[in-house]
Design a protein around this motif. Sequence first.
Motif, mmCIF file in Angstrom:
data_model
loop_
_atom_site.group_PDB
_atom_site.id
_atom_site.type_symbol
_atom_site.label_atom_id
_atom_site.label_comp_id
_atom_site.label_asym_id
_atom_site.label_seq_id
_atom_site.Cartn_x
_atom_site.Cartn_y
_atom_site.Cartn_z
ATOM 1 N N ILE A 153 0.857 -1.197 0.000
ATOM 2 C CA ILE A 153 0.000 0.000 0.000
ATOM 3 C C ILE A 153 0.889 1.241 0.000
ATOM 4 N N GLU B 174 -2.156 5.555 2.603
ATOM 5 C CA GLU B 174 -2.958 4.426 3.080
ATOM 6 C C GLU B 174 -2.424 3.877 4.393
ATOM 7 N N THR C 292 -4.299 3.682 7.886
ATOM 8 C CA THR C 292 -4.386 2.401 8.598
ATOM 9 C C THR C 292 -3.893 2.549 10.035
ATOM 10 N N LEU D 24 -8.508 -0.859 6.346
ATOM 11 C CA LEU D 24 -8.347 -0.318 5.000
ATOM 12 C C LEU D 24 -9.254 -1.093 4.055
ATOM 13 N N ARG E 280 -4.178 2.967 -6.757
ATOM 14 C CA ARG E 280 -4.699 3.387 -5.447
ATOM 15 C C ARG E 280 -4.049 4.707 -5.017
ATOM 16 N N ASN E 281 -2.767 4.829 -5.243
ATOM 17 C CA ASN E 281 -2.081 6.069 -4.876
ATOM 18 C C ASN E 281 -2.646 7.256 -5.646
ATOM 19 N N ASN F 53 -5.915 8.152 -4.038
ATOM 20 C CA ASN F 53 -5.668 8.723 -2.718
ATOM 21 C C ASN F 53 -5.069 10.119 -2.776
ATOM 22 N N LEU G 99 -7.142 10.926 0.131
ATOM 23 C CA LEU G 99 -7.445 10.025 1.254
ATOM 24 C C LEU G 99 -7.184 10.670 2.610
ATOM 25 N N THR H 142 -9.943 11.005 5.302
ATOM 26 C CA THR H 142 -9.852 10.295 6.590
ATOM 27 C C THR H 142 -9.964 11.269 7.759
#
Lengths: 445, 166
Positions: free
Chosen positions: A146, A150, A154, A160, B96-97, B100, B155, B159
Motif C-alpha cells: 500500500i 494508506e 491504517t 483499509l 490506489r495512490n 488517494n 485520502l 480520513t
Amino acid sequence: MSNQTNGSSRSQTFVQKVLARGAGQEYAEIGEVVDVTPDRALSHDNSAAIRGYFESLGVTDVWDPEKLAITLDHAAPAPTVKHAENHSKIREFVKEQGISHFFEVGRGICHQVLSEEALILPGQIILGADSHTPHFGWMGAFGTGIGRSEMAATWAAGELWLRVPETIRVRLTGELSNGATSKDVALSLIGQFGADGALYKSVEFTGDGVSQFTVEDRMVLINMMAEFGAKNAYLEPDESVFDWLAARLAKRTGDSVESCRQRIEELVLYPDEDAEYDRTIDFDLSEIEPVVAKPHTVDNVVPLSEMEGTRVHQAYIGTCTNGRLSDIAAAAEVLRGKRISPNTRLMVVPASSEVLEQATDLGYTSDLVKAGAVISPPGCGACMGNHMGVLAPGEVCISSANRNFQGRMGTRDAEIYLANPAVVAASALAGYITNPENIKEEVEV
Amino acid sequence: MENVIEGKIWKYGDDVNTDVIFPGKYTYTISDPSEMAKHALEDLDPDFAENVNAGDIIVGGSNWGNGSSREQAVTCLKEAGVGAIIAKSFARIYYRNCINNALPAITCPDLVDNVEEGDTIAVHLKDGVIRANDREFRFPAFPVSVVEIFNAGGLLPYTRERLARE
C-alpha cells in the motif's frame, strides 16, 4: 488439502477466505470491497514520511502499537545527514507510540526480518508500505503493498478497504534440475506471461512440485510475484513451513514449540478444491533452465546461454529476493578458492543479521572475502539506488534482485541483468555473464 | 474536483515504472512536493518537468506505474500540474495512490491507440467521456466511494473528516 469455511457451503479461493476473515465475514465475493483489519502493518525508512501524514490526521495515538512493525533497512546505516534525520524521526515516533516491534539499522530487510521473527503467520493479513509485501505468501499469509497515505490512514483507523481479487492458480509439477532455481521459475513465469500477467490478481501456487522447495526457495518465488503485477501471492504451506515458523515463534514468545505449532495450524487457510479461478497455469519445473532478465524490464527473459559473454562491471548478491543463507552458500560454492575477475567487483549484502551470522559461522563470508567480494551490512543497499554499490553511467550489473528498471541502481545510463545467485557469482568470477557450469574447470588460485 | 480537464498530451509506452517516474535515490531525501515535481519522470523524459503545463494529461500504455509503492511517483506528477493519467492498464498500488491523491487515473485502451503526443483532449469526469480529435471515448464512471475521496481532496483529508465525525 481443503477446509471449508464453517457455516458456508460456497467455495472460496485462499484470498476470498483470508479477506473474509479480516473483515469479520464468513464469505467474500470476488469483486466485493471489504474493510479489513490487518494482523500486522509494516513500514520501513518511509515511516518518517508516514508519521507526517499520520499526524496531519489530527490523531495522537496509533490504533494498536503492537500491530505495527518498523524496520530501518532501505538506507541503513544512514549514508547522508538527511537519511540520518529521517531515521531519527522514526526512532522518536517509535518511542512516543510504544512500538515494540522496531528493528534497528543492521537487523535486516523488512520481509526477511518479519519472517524470521514470526511476526506474521499463515492465514494472517499483513499490509506493508512496500511493494514486495506479497512476500509473506511464502508461508500462506496474505500480504499486499500500500502507499504512504494508506498506511497513515491504517495507523489511525486500524482498517483499509480492499477489493477481493480474482485468482490465477499455478500448478507446479516435475523437478528442477541443471542448476535452475526458484528464481528461474519466477523469471520464467513472468517472462512467459508478462510483467502484467497477474495484474490486480491473487496468485496461488499448488501442486506436487511445491514440496521440493525449501522455505528459502518459497520466499524467492513468492517475493518475485510483485513483479508479475500480483496483488498478493500464496504458496500452499506444508510441514516444513510450520516447523520453521513454530521454532521461531517459540523463540520470540517463550511459549513451547508445540503450542506455537498448534496456534499456526489453527490459523492456516487452504483454498477449497472447487474454488473459482480466473485461469489455471500448469508449469512443468523439469523444463526450467537458468535464465536472465535483460534490461530494462523483468519480463525481458532469455535463456542464460543467450547472454553468455556479456561484460559485467558489478555483480550484486542480496535483496529481499535472494540475499538469504542459501544464496550466499551458492555463491560461496562457486567462488571458494578462486578469485573474482580483476575487471569486475562483487557486492554481497546479507538479507538480515541472522543470515550474516550464519554465513560467518559456516565460513561463507570468509570464502567470499578471500575471493574478493565486498560484504555490506544487512539491508537493501544499492537495490533501489540508495547507497553501497550504485552504478556509474555506462556500467553493467548482474544482480540477484527483483527489478532491473532503468535508473533503479542510481543512473538511467546503466544496465541491470537479473539472475540466480550462482549465476551472479560465476559472472563475477569470469567478468562476463556465464553459467556456473562453465567455470568449474577453472584453475584454483 | 474539476469536472472537465482539458490539456495537452504527453504520451509514453507500456510498463512505465515508478523508478523512472520518481527515482529511488530521492525517496528519503526529498519530502517537499514542489521539490518532488522537479524530478518527475526524470529517468524517462528529462524534458518533462521543465515543460509540463498545468492541466496537461499523461497517456501511457499498459501496466502504468508498476514497481515500487512509493507515493511520490504520483505526488510528483500531481504537483507538476498533471490533470489526469489515461492508460491501457494501471499497476495496482499506483492506481490506489492516484485515487488517494485525487489524481484521476482513467483506464481507456481505445483512447491510447488513437491519440498522439501533443494532441489536446478534454476529459469529462462525471460523464465518463473523453473528447479527442473529434471523437468520443468512453470510460466507466468512478464508484461513489472514489468520488468521495476525490471530492475531499484525497485520502488524508477524507480520513481526517471521517475521524472528526466519529
